[in-house]
Design a protein around this motif. Structure first.
Motif, PDB file in Angstrom:
ATOM      1  N   PRO A 157       3.639  -4.624 -11.265  1.00  8.48           N
ATOM      2  CA  PRO A 157       4.327  -5.654 -10.460  1.00  8.48           C
ATOM      3  C   PRO A 157       3.861  -5.678  -9.002  1.00  8.48           C
ATOM      4  O   PRO A 157       3.773  -6.747  -8.397  1.00  8.48           O
ATOM      5  N   VAL A 158       3.572  -4.507  -8.459  1.00  8.87           N
ATOM      6  CA  VAL A 158       3.108  -4.448  -7.073  1.00  8.87           C
ATOM      7  C   VAL A 158       1.726  -5.089  -6.961  1.00  8.87           C
ATOM      8  O   VAL A 158       1.431  -5.816  -5.998  1.00  8.87           O
ATOM      9  N   VAL A 171     -10.168  -8.515  -5.061  1.00 14.05           N
ATOM     10  CA  VAL A 171     -10.719  -7.675  -3.996  1.00 14.05           C
ATOM     11  C   VAL A 171      -9.605  -7.049  -3.178  1.00 14.05           C
ATOM     12  O   VAL A 171      -9.632  -5.851  -2.846  1.00 14.05           O
ATOM     13  N   ALA A 172      -8.582  -7.843  -2.866  1.00 16.47           N
ATOM     14  CA  ALA A 172      -7.465  -7.330  -2.064  1.00 16.47           C
ATOM     15  C   ALA A 172      -6.720  -6.221  -2.800  1.00 16.47           C
ATOM     16  O   ALA A 172      -6.425  -5.157  -2.228  1.00 16.47           O
ATOM     17  N   SER A 173      -6.382  -6.477  -4.065  1.00 16.11           N
ATOM     18  CA  SER A 173      -5.644  -5.458  -4.824  1.00 16.11           C
ATOM     19  C   SER A 173      -6.484  -4.209  -5.052  1.00 16.11           C
ATOM     20  O   SER A 173      -5.959  -3.083  -5.043  1.00 16.11           O
ATOM     21  N   THR A 174      -7.789  -4.392  -5.245  1.00 10.90           N
ATOM     22  CA  THR A 174      -8.674  -3.234  -5.438  1.00 10.90           C
ATOM     23  C   THR A 174      -8.708  -2.371  -4.189  1.00 10.90           C
ATOM     24  O   THR A 174      -8.656  -1.137  -4.264  1.00 10.90           O
ATOM     25  N   GLY A 233       0.814  -1.213   0.000  1.00 13.89           N
ATOM     26  CA  GLY A 233       0.000   0.000   0.000  1.00 13.89           C
ATOM     27  C   GLY A 233       0.842   1.254   0.000  1.00 13.89           C
ATOM     28  O   GLY A 233       0.590   2.201  -0.763  1.00 13.89           O
ATOM     29  N   LYS A 234       1.890   1.285   0.838  1.00 12.05           N
ATOM     30  CA  LYS A 234       2.780   2.449   0.869  1.00 12.05           C
ATOM     31  C   LYS A 234       3.532   2.602  -0.447  1.00 12.05           C
ATOM     32  O   LYS A 234       3.756   3.725  -0.920  1.00 12.05           O
ATOM     33  N   GLU A 235       3.906   1.479  -1.049  1.00 17.83           N
ATOM     34  CA  GLU A 235       4.645   1.543  -2.318  1.00 17.83           C
ATOM     35  C   GLU A 235       3.766   2.095  -3.437  1.00 17.83           C
ATOM     36  O   GLU A 235       4.209   2.949  -4.223  1.00 17.83           O
ATOM     37  N   ILE A 236       2.502   1.625  -3.495  1.00 18.34           N
ATOM     38  CA  ILE A 236       1.600   2.130  -4.543  1.00 18.34           C
ATOM     39  C   ILE A 236       1.307   3.604  -4.330  1.00 18.34           C
ATOM     40  O   ILE A 236       1.259   4.395  -5.291  1.00 18.34           O
TER      41      ILE A 236
END
Length: 829
Positions: free
Chosen positions: A564-565, A582-585, A546-549
């Motif tokens: 990639p993330v 769902v998690a990535s969203t 989350g911090k990286e995105i």
């Protein structure tokens, strides 16, 4: 040099006045010549201000304007402007209509030609308005004609009213759900008093015959009336006031007035002069009579630009121990309300002027109709008959609220009526503020009985109004309700109003205006400018990703760096038996919101940059769409107004679907809270706004389809209609489960408490909220179905008219060919 300094320094001062020497005085000439405005300007100025000065007697003002007009009769511009201005004022400032008619009646004694000019333009305009279906203007022009009844030959206006009733009967016979016929009968009934006030004894039989006919339609409850009742009490409870339709109430009041000899004590009679003006009064009585030109009413009348629905008489001053407004048994209740409502809705382009007319209401009705302005309510109790106890401020405020709480929709945007009340309060705070205070208390006492849509309108207006006056209110009056359940309607109103206030200001300021018991309703999270980023906590799953995105989004990294993330999140989610999409969203949407948390424009820019990925995620599965909404609502949970604005933007971008919003609000979120979400104002706001967005789009499509150049096929129209119907079905199915107590979450909660028979207080409150929600959206569905029927009729009517015009075109071409042959023969000869 010293004198120079004492005069304030050097340099030329253009503001300093220079005087000439006495020797030059003769060159300045005499005093400035007075400029007299031309007659048409003076007449216009006086007509515009007629009856506004309470210190000037009506008869003096009327005669002054009439004499100025007739003395300058030869001025053609004056004659034309006079007729146009009288007709314009009759529509824009309808409370002045009797005074305009009085000016015409006095002018008729010297220049009767003006009446013919006025009637000619009045009837031609009436025909146009009837053909267009502009029924309010039709009513207002007939009101002017009714006030001129004493100078008309024969039966005057009555034949027109009879013809209108004939059309109403035809429409009602064709369909019991017709609303145009009901509107025509209302116009007839509202015109009658102005006809009768000019000669009550002369027209009694004609009025009695006409009212006997209108009873057929006015006495029957309209099928749509049940949908627009302002109160919806639960079983065993009663409405604060008996509900009555405006048209049936008007019919009853007129019958009572006829039994009392048509006293019509509230209406002004500016054409009746004082005793010392007996000679002029005789001239008015014996002036030339005029024939009302025939008015052609088409066999098929149209609904017009404004949707027509039955009207319920709504009052916020019902059941008081002192009558501060006209009782429903008095015709004044309907006549004054009608004039005020027309004034409010016609002058929507200038709220300041509208507010001034409301405050000066007593200038336009008969003397002693109202108590003195700004009389305290305690003093009203001391007034004894025959003096009037009607407060003009209460009557004016009541009229505005009748429009603010009009179902299914008010004529103008709700904020206009908010603004009118605000301006009136600013112009006369000592008079209007106490009236508003009593209205607020009445509405709050009955908010649990009110239709849910009206209860939310009250919440919106209340918070908006407080924002204009320092957010001050006597909150201590409701302090006991703070300790009620969040499901209780009174507590729900308080929480919703405070949330709206925070949207219009900021949390700390609102907190400072509230007593101590209310402080707990504003949590510390509401005082933060930017919500906490949950992935900043390393204990949160996917915190590193989350911090990286968020960092990548902040520096506007390309999609290739973000992918990639996202893939890493998918892998971790699978390892933990979670839905990878769902998690990535959740991670991605929360990061987008955090990056754009500075302002709404920032978040919109962030959504615009990531729209493609968000659209793909939303199109993949229902679970992903639901997660987008959950992420938005969770991140902005302390400020739901911001969350709703973002959801609406995502709907505009087609990232979300209306169905997804409905499912999240009524099924998922309401289920997770065991129905408590139904009591939250922002949840209702989200669902309501989504439905309005869908129905507005459908209306635009249907209206475009009626245009000759429309390029919309039937398949597109049917697809839009089916989409709307499926949305309403989903809403009704979900709400029916809550209203009936059959929702799984309710049954589980009851089992956990050992109560499954629906008798617990919590279950009753949840079911009650479900019933209130269900009523709102059933009405919305019925209104839209009625609109679809009318739109199809209009489309068929225009298609038939176009076909008839096309069929007539060849015949006209043949006639032109014959004419050209004849002309050629004449030339040859």
């Amino acid at each position: 040099m010293a004198d120079y300094d004492r005069r304030g320094g050097g340099g030329y001062n253009p503001k300093k006045r220079r005087y000439r020497d006495d020797d030059d005085g003769d060159r300045r000439g005499g005093p400035r010549r007075r400029f007299d405005a031309p007659p048409h300007v003076r007449v216009r100025k006086q007509l515009l201000a007629i009856a506004e000065n309470p210190m000037r007697p009506w008869h003096e003002e009327v005669q002054s304007i009439a004499n100025l007009f007739t003395d300058n009769w030869d001025d053609e511009l004056l004659r034309t402007n006079f007729v146009d201005l009288v007709l314009q004022l009759a529509v824009e400032q309808p409370m002045k209509t009797p005074f305009l008619a009085a000016v015409v009646l006095v002018a008729n004694t010297n220049k009767p030609q003006i009446v013919d000019m006025l009637l000619a333009k009045l009837t031609s305009t009436l025909e146009t308005k009837i053909a267009e279906g502009d029924w309010r203007d039709v009513k207002l022009y007939l009101k002017l004609a009714g006030c001129l009844q004493s100078c008309l030959e024969g039966d005057g206006v009555f034949p027109v009213l009879e013809e209108l009733f004939s059309r109403a009967v035809d429409l009602q016979t064709a369909s019991s759900e017709d609303t145009i016929g009901t509107e025509l009968v209302k116009i007839i009934l509202l015109t009658l008093p102005y006809v009768m006030v000019t000669g009550p004894t002369q027209w009694q039989q004609k009025a009695a015959d006409l009212m006997e006919k209108t009873e057929i339609i006015a006495g029957e409850a309209h099928p749509l009336q049940a949908l627009i009742e302002p109160y919806h009490p639960e079983a065993g409870d009663q409405s604060p006031v008996a509900s009555q339709s405006c048209i049936s109430l008007l019919q009853t009041q007129l019958q009572n007035e006829a039994n009392n000899g048509w006293a019509l004590s509230c209406l002004p009679r500016p054409w009746e002069l004082p005793v010392e003006e007996v000679e002029q009064q005789e001239k008015i009585a014996n002036a030339e009579k005029h024939t009302l030109p025939p008015i052609s009413i088409p066999q098929t009348v149209v609904a017009g630009p404004r949707p027509l629905f039955p009207e319920i008489y709504f009052s916020v001053y019902a059941n008081q121990d002192v009558e501060s407004t006209p009782p429903l048994t008095n015709i004044a209740a309907s006549l004054i309300r009608d004039a005020l409502v027309d004034t409010i809705n016609v002058l929507n382009f200038n709220r300041n002027v509208t507010a001034r007319f409301l405050i000066e209401l007593d200038c336009y009705f008969a003397p002693r109709t109202f108590a003195a302005r700004a009389t305290p309510f305690d003093k009203i109790r001391e007034i004894e008959p025959p003096k009037s106890s009607w407060k003009p401020e209460d009557v004016a405020v009541d009229a505005v609220f009748s429009q603010l709480f009009s179902l299914p929709n008010p004529e103008h945007k709700l904020v206009y009526y908010h603004a009118v009340l605000t301006e009136a309060c600013k112009l006369a705070p000592a008079a209007i503020a106490p009236s508003l205070g009593r209205a607020i208390r009445f509405l709050y006492r009955n908010s649990h009985r009110m239709d849910l849509e009206l209860s939310n309108r009250f919440m919106d207006w209340f918070s908006h109004h407080l924002s204009n006056f320092g957010f001050t209110w006597k909150w201590t009056e409701w302090v006991d309700n703070v300790y009620l359940s969040n499901l209780h309607p009174d507590k729900a109103f308080i929480m919703g109003a405070i949330d709206k206030e925070i949207r219009l200001s900021f949390a700390q300021r609102i907190k400072n205006t509230l007593p101590e018991p209310y402080q707990s309703l504003i949590g510390p999270e509401k005082e933060k400018d930017v919500p906490d980023f949950k992935f900043a906590d390393d204990k949160t799953p996917f915190a590193a990703e989350g911090k990286e995105i968020a960092a990548l989004l902040r520096r506007k990294a390309p999609e290739e760096e973000i992918e990639p993330v996202i893939e890493r999140i998918h892998s971790l989610a699978l390892d933990n038996n979670l839905d990878p999409l769902v998690a990535s969203t959740d991670v991605f949407v929360t990061s987008v919101l955090h990056v754009g948390s500075k302002s709404l424009s920032h978040v919109l820019a962030a959504i615009e940059r990531t729209k493609e990925r968000l659209t793909d995620a939303g199109a993949t599965s229902e679970a992903a769409r639901t997660q987008i909404i959950s992420s938005v609502m969770e991140y902005w949970s302390a400020h739901p107004g911001v969350a709703i604005a973002i959801i609406e933007k995502l709907l505009n971008y087609s990232i979300l679907t209306p169905q997804a919003v409905i499912n999240w609000a009524i099924t998922m979120y309401a289920g997770a809270t065991h129905g408590e979400a139904l009591a939250k104002g922002f949840v209702y706001e989200m669902v309501f706004n989504t439905v309005v967005k869908v129905t507005s789009r459908l209306r635009q499509v249907l209206q475009k389809a009626t245009l000759p150049e429309a390029m919309i096929d039937d398949e597109t129209i049917e697809a839009e209609i089916n989409g709307m119907r499926s949305l309403f079905r989903a809403i009704e199915d979900a709400l029916f489960a809550w209203a009936s107590g059959s929702k799984d979450e309710m049954l589980e909660a009851s089992d956990g408490l050992g109560e499954g028979d629906g008798t617990s207080e919590t279950e009753k409150l949840v079911k009650r909220w479900g019933e209130r929600w269900l009523r709102v959206f059933k009405r919305r569905a019925a209104i839209e179905e009625a609109f679809i029927v009318e739109a199809r009729k209009e489309r068929e009517r225009k298609a038939a008219a176009a076909a008839a015009e096309l069929a007539a075109a060849p015949a006209q071409g043949d006639d032109m060919a014959v004419d050209s042959v004849d002309a050629a023969a004449e030339v040859t000869a």
